[in-house]
Design an enzyme around this catalytic site. Structure first.
Site, PDB file in Angstrom:
ATOM      1  N   CYS A 111      32.597  48.934  31.057  1.00  0.00           N
ATOM      2  CA  CYS A 111      34.336  49.681  31.909  1.00  0.00           C
ATOM      3  C   CYS A 111      35.115  49.467  30.610  1.00  0.00           C
ATOM      4  O   CYS A 111      35.256  49.881  30.027  1.00  0.00           O
ATOM      5  CB  CYS A 111      34.248  49.034  33.613  1.00  0.00           C
ATOM      6  N   HIS A 139      28.708  48.669  36.267  1.00  0.00           N
ATOM      7  CA  HIS A 139      28.528  47.093  35.960  1.00  0.00           C
ATOM      8  C   HIS A 139      27.626  46.549  36.207  1.00  0.00           C
ATOM      9  O   HIS A 139      26.926  46.662  37.160  1.00  0.00           O
ATOM     10  CB  HIS A 139      29.798  46.969  37.144  1.00  0.00           C
ATOM     11  N   GLU A 188      26.634  43.571  35.702  1.00  0.00           N
ATOM     12  CA  GLU A 188      26.723  42.548  36.027  1.00  0.00           C
ATOM     13  C   GLU A 188      27.344  42.098  37.639  1.00  0.00           C
ATOM     14  O   GLU A 188      26.899  40.989  38.589  1.00  0.00           O
ATOM     15  CB  GLU A 188      27.634  41.886  34.942  1.00  0.00           C
TER      16      GLU A 188
END
Length: 229
Positions: A86, A203, A205
């Protein structure tokens, strides 16, 4: 297995990055401040998401000039696995570690939702535990995720297998209707020429725990660990 997470003013996903890397490596990552000039010995570097410097001037532009980025660039040049997610993707492009730029979303609106992605290249150090063409689901949260590059650069990325992820639907269809932010050729993630630097807007994560809605991101971090082992 050692990893490092770079922290800039305005970044807000550093703890998510730490959690994902710790889960994959079994070791707590080192948090490195943007004003530092040196990196510890590390196998993986992650530049996380957020709004570095409040996205003033241009997303990632100020962070790209931070002292620590000289060390990140040098380690990347040496072949260290480096990932920017990002705002981290924006920073890597602004720092010249990846080609192209991230512009305002075509809708001119902030996008926060889960999205499907097609794994276009499953032979990178970031995707080796996925299958070619596999469809995964990651969250996105960005206002400037519209990937742009000139036609020659795009053709080169395609021809060299450097487009790693594309926006698609649940069935893997890649077309304008499944392009959530206007990115050229539905591109969601690319690697550098050497194959050790990945930039991506979604994302992974935030897709490592079933309590958070899914675990499709785990294999990306496991892939990096396996490649670095």
């Amino acid at each position: 297995m050692k990893s490092a997470v770079i922290l800039f003013p305005g970044i807000n996903r550093e703890n998510d990055a730490i959690a994902a890397l710790k889960q994959a490596t079994g070791t707590e990552p080192t948090l490195v401040w943007h004003g530092d000039t040196e990196l510890p010995k590390t196998d993986i570097i992650m530049v996380p998401g957020g709004f570095s410097y409040g996205d003033y001037l241009r997303c990632g532009a100020m962070a790209a000039k931070s002292p620590i980025m000289r060390a990140v660039a040098e380690r990347a040049k040496q072949g260290v696995t480096t990932i920017g997610v990002c705002n981290g993707f924006q920073i890597l492009t602004e720092a010249g570690l990846l080609p192209g730029a991230l512009m305002r979303n075509a809708s001119l609106k902030f996008i926060c939702k889960n999205t499907h992605l097609k794994v276009e290249n499953a032979e990178t150090r970031f995707t080796n535990l996925y299958g070619a063409g596999e469809i995964v689901e990651y969250p996105v949260a960005h206002h400037d995720g519209n990937y742009f590059a000139d036609s020659d650069t795009l053709d080169r990325l395609e021809g060299e297998g450097r487009v790693v992820l594309r926006y698609c639907d649940v069935d893997g269809t890649v077309d304008p209707a499944t392009n959530l932010n206007g990115s050229q050729r539905n591109i969601a993630g690319i690697i550098n020429e050497a194959g050790n630097v990945l930039g991506m807007m979604p994302h992974p994560e935030n897709a490592i725990d079933p309590l958070h809605g899914g675990t499709d991101g785990r294999n990306l971090f496991k892939s990096m660990v396996e490649a670095a082992s």
